[in-house]
Design an enzyme around this catalytic site. Structure first.
Site, PDB file in Angstrom:
ATOM      1  N   LYS A  49      30.821 -37.515  49.240  1.00  0.00           N
ATOM      2  CA  LYS A  49      30.972 -38.557  49.775  1.00  0.00           C
ATOM      3  C   LYS A  49      31.775 -38.964  50.774  1.00  0.00           C
ATOM      4  O   LYS A  49      32.321 -40.094  51.305  1.00  0.00           O
ATOM      5  CB  LYS A  49      30.516 -39.889  48.669  1.00  0.00           C
ATOM      6  CG  LYS A  49      29.450 -39.861  48.256  1.00  0.00           C
ATOM      7  CD  LYS A  49      29.488 -41.326  47.318  1.00  0.00           C
ATOM      8  CE  LYS A  49      30.435 -41.323  46.235  1.00  0.00           C
ATOM      9  NZ  LYS A  49      30.349 -42.120  45.285  1.00  0.00           N
ATOM     10  N   ASP A  75      29.798 -45.333  38.596  1.00  0.00           N
ATOM     11  CA  ASP A  75      28.771 -46.217  38.793  1.00  0.00           C
ATOM     12  C   ASP A  75      27.596 -46.506  37.934  1.00  0.00           C
ATOM     13  O   ASP A  75      26.990 -47.455  37.898  1.00  0.00           O
ATOM     14  CB  ASP A  75      28.787 -46.384  40.279  1.00  0.00           C
ATOM     15  CG  ASP A  75      28.234 -45.189  40.807  1.00  0.00           C
ATOM     16  OD1 ASP A  75      28.187 -44.008  40.239  1.00  0.00           O
ATOM     17  OD2 ASP A  75      28.267 -45.227  42.212  1.00  0.00           O
TER      18      ASP A  75
HETATM   19  C1  BGC Z   1      29.324 -38.969  42.696  1.00  0.00           C
HETATM   20  C2  BGC Z   1      28.963 -39.794  41.431  1.00  0.00           C
HETATM   21  C3  BGC Z   1      28.460 -40.893  41.761  1.00  0.00           C
HETATM   22  C4  BGC Z   1      27.444 -41.243  42.921  1.00  0.00           C
HETATM   23  C5  BGC Z   1      26.726 -42.459  43.366  1.00  0.00           C
HETATM   24  C6  BGC Z   1      28.125 -38.938  43.934  1.00  0.00           C
HETATM   25  O1  BGC Z   1      28.705 -38.590  45.027  1.00  0.00           O
HETATM   26  O2  BGC Z   1      29.601 -37.650  42.445  1.00  0.00           O
HETATM   27  O3  BGC Z   1      29.782 -39.687  40.430  1.00  0.00           O
HETATM   28  O4  BGC Z   1      27.851 -41.625  40.857  1.00  0.00           O
HETATM   29  O5  BGC Z   1      27.885 -40.396  44.154  1.00  0.00           O
HETATM   30  O6  BGC Z   1      27.878 -43.228  43.747  1.00  0.00           O
END
Ligand code: BGC
Length: 472
Positions: free
Chosen positions: A178, A213
């Site tokens: 992200k 989360d």
């Molecule tokens: C992460 C997860 C997270 C999800 C939603 C992903 O990029 O790897 O750990 O739960 O995003 O936030």
């Protein structure tokens, strides 16, 4: 507006594209795109099959792509929990800091503050990011007048990235996702690093739990509704967690008395071997230019950080073929990530006869010199193709968990869902349910309820910190 566009926008089939009244070349281009982005029921089935296979692999051994990480969270909350806990949530644009008073009887009081994470922090040093978090917690405690306290405050740290946990509050960051990519963090323990920042600032705060989360979302909802079996995020990123039988987590080596544990799937990494996901050249381009090329490709086809960028890539493809905007782009449109997923939402809900909101997004926000109604209709179609595909692929993940857990013959259950795509993207949940019905029949609607949940990272992390500090 053409008859073609006045249709209900919740579904799109290739037949409809035949009725589009643009030029032959435009029609042909849209038909080709429609084909590339189509996920037929048959394709869905093959994706679900591969998904359950990869889930099984992740439960059996360490290092699998879909990591299926044991969360160390075993007990379902009863709603009777009480006490005061801190929770923080890091994983998107903001850092959220909360003080959570669990009052029992499913009641709760939350005070919270959001702090914007400066872009430079997301790509700087991890130690600096942890200091920023500790400073923010310090500021928050001062603001809510809790800056003098005798016993250490217990904190649930919602850290929404893949962390391989060794205990409830210790683990190693496996990779960034992200848009985050701090140095000095991969392979290190985010809980320990944050604890160190608190220690250096002489703050009596104990990182009691590292919480994904999805796990927080699941626990927060379960605090009020015991039928909750799954927590899902469809937001900037995507992922899910659910209650798994300990006997099925065959890679688990320690002794444990509980029968179930929440597993953080890290499903964004599904099909990194590219066996079933129908990636297009637009997806490949996005992946190549992302901070984590080759990984989390399922997430990149579904989640809010990426959908707009896929549409931008498709739009530029049509511009280059002189099929859109009279062959002209704009400096803004040429900028990576400028086409946000929120622009797609605005375009998809625009049903005005002249597509005025779409015109605003394209001309005023993205600086395209001028657009015709046909241009706007074409861009709207691109958004629909990408939005519908995202919802159908999301349904595949849910269907895999339902299949793996054999949920259909059982009583109705609830999936707690958080995230901007689920909440705001037009027709997303409708299209997801439509795909589930194709897979499991109409009755699936009575079997699974998707419940919007907002407080996972706060309440959920606090409930988990409470369970840990009371030794549950
Ligand atoms: C992460 C997860 C997270 C999800 C939603 C992903 O990029 O790897 O750990 O739960 O995003 O936030």
């Amino acid at each position: 507006m053409s008859a073609w566009l006045s249709r209900k926008v919740s579904s799109l089939n290739l037949q409809e594209l035949n009725e589009f009244d643009g030029s032959q070349e435009q029609k042909q281009a849209l038909k080709e795109l429609g084909k590339e982005f189509e996920i037929t029921t048959e394709k869905l089935r093959s994706i679900v099959k591969q998904f359950t296979f990869e889930m099984q692999k992740g439960l059996e051994r360490h290092g699998a792509k879909v990591a299926m990480i044991p969360s160390f969270v075993t007990g379902k909350p009863t709603g009777m929990e009480s006490g005061t806990y801190l929770a923080i949530d890091l994983g998107g644009t903001n850092l959220r800091v909360c003080k959570v008073d669990l009052l029992g009887n499913g009641k709760v009081e939350i005070q919270q503050q959001k702090y914007i994470v400066p872009e430079a922090m997301k790509t700087g040093e991890m130690r600096q990011l942890c200091d920023f978090i500790a400073d923010s917690v310090d500021m928050f405690l001062t603001e809510i007048d809790t800056d003098s306290y005798s016993e250490a405050l217990q904190l649930g740290f919602t850290f929404s990235f893949p962390v391989n946990l060794r205990t409830i509050n210790r683990g190693n960051l496996m990779q960034w996702t992200k848009g985050y990519c701090c140095t000095g963090a991969i392979g290190k323990d985010p809980g320990l690093m944050l604890q160190d920042s608190f220690r250096r600032k002489n703050m009596k705060v104990n990182v009691a739990a590292i919480v994904n989360d999805t796990v927080g979302t699941l626990m927060a909802h379960a605090y009020r509704d015991p039928t909750t079996f799954m927590g899902i995020i469809f937001g900037t990123g995507t992922n899910a967690a659910y209650f798994e039988k300990m006997d099925n987590i065959t890679k688990w080596e320690d002794d444990i008395t509980s029968e179930e544990m929440v597993v953080n799937m890290e499903w964004g990494a599904f099909d990194e071997e590219r066996r079933v996901l129908p990636m297009t050249i637009y997806d490949n381009r996005l992946d190549r230019e992302s901070i984590n090329p080759g990984t989390h490709i399922y997430e990149k086809m579904i989640s809010g950080m990426y959908l707009g960028e896929i549409v931008r890539n498709m739009t530029l493809g049509l511009v280059d073929r002189q099929l859109l905007f009279d062959g002209k782009s704009s400096p803004e449109m040429n900028k990576k990530w400028s086409f946000e997923t929120s622009h797609m939402s605005a375009i998809e809900i625009d049903t005005s006869s002249d597509l005025a909101d779409t015109q605003y997004v394209l001309e005023t926000v993205l600086g395209i010199p001028s657009t015709t109604l046909m241009d706007r209709e074409m861009v709207k179609t691109l958004c629909r193709l990408v939005g519908i595909r995202a919802a159908r692929l999301s349904a595949a993940g849910v269907a895999a968990v339902m299949t793996h857990c054999n949920l259909l013959p059982q009583d109705a259950c609830t999936a707690a869902v958080d995230g901007s795509v689920f909440e705001f993207y037009p027709h997303f949940s409708h299209n997801m349910m439509k795909a589930l019905k194709e897979l499991f029949g109409e009755e699936v609607e009575q079997k699974i309820k998707f419940s919007q949940s907002h407080d996972g990272s706060g309440l959920g992390a606090a409930v988990i910190a409470m369970q840990v500090s009371k030794g549950n």
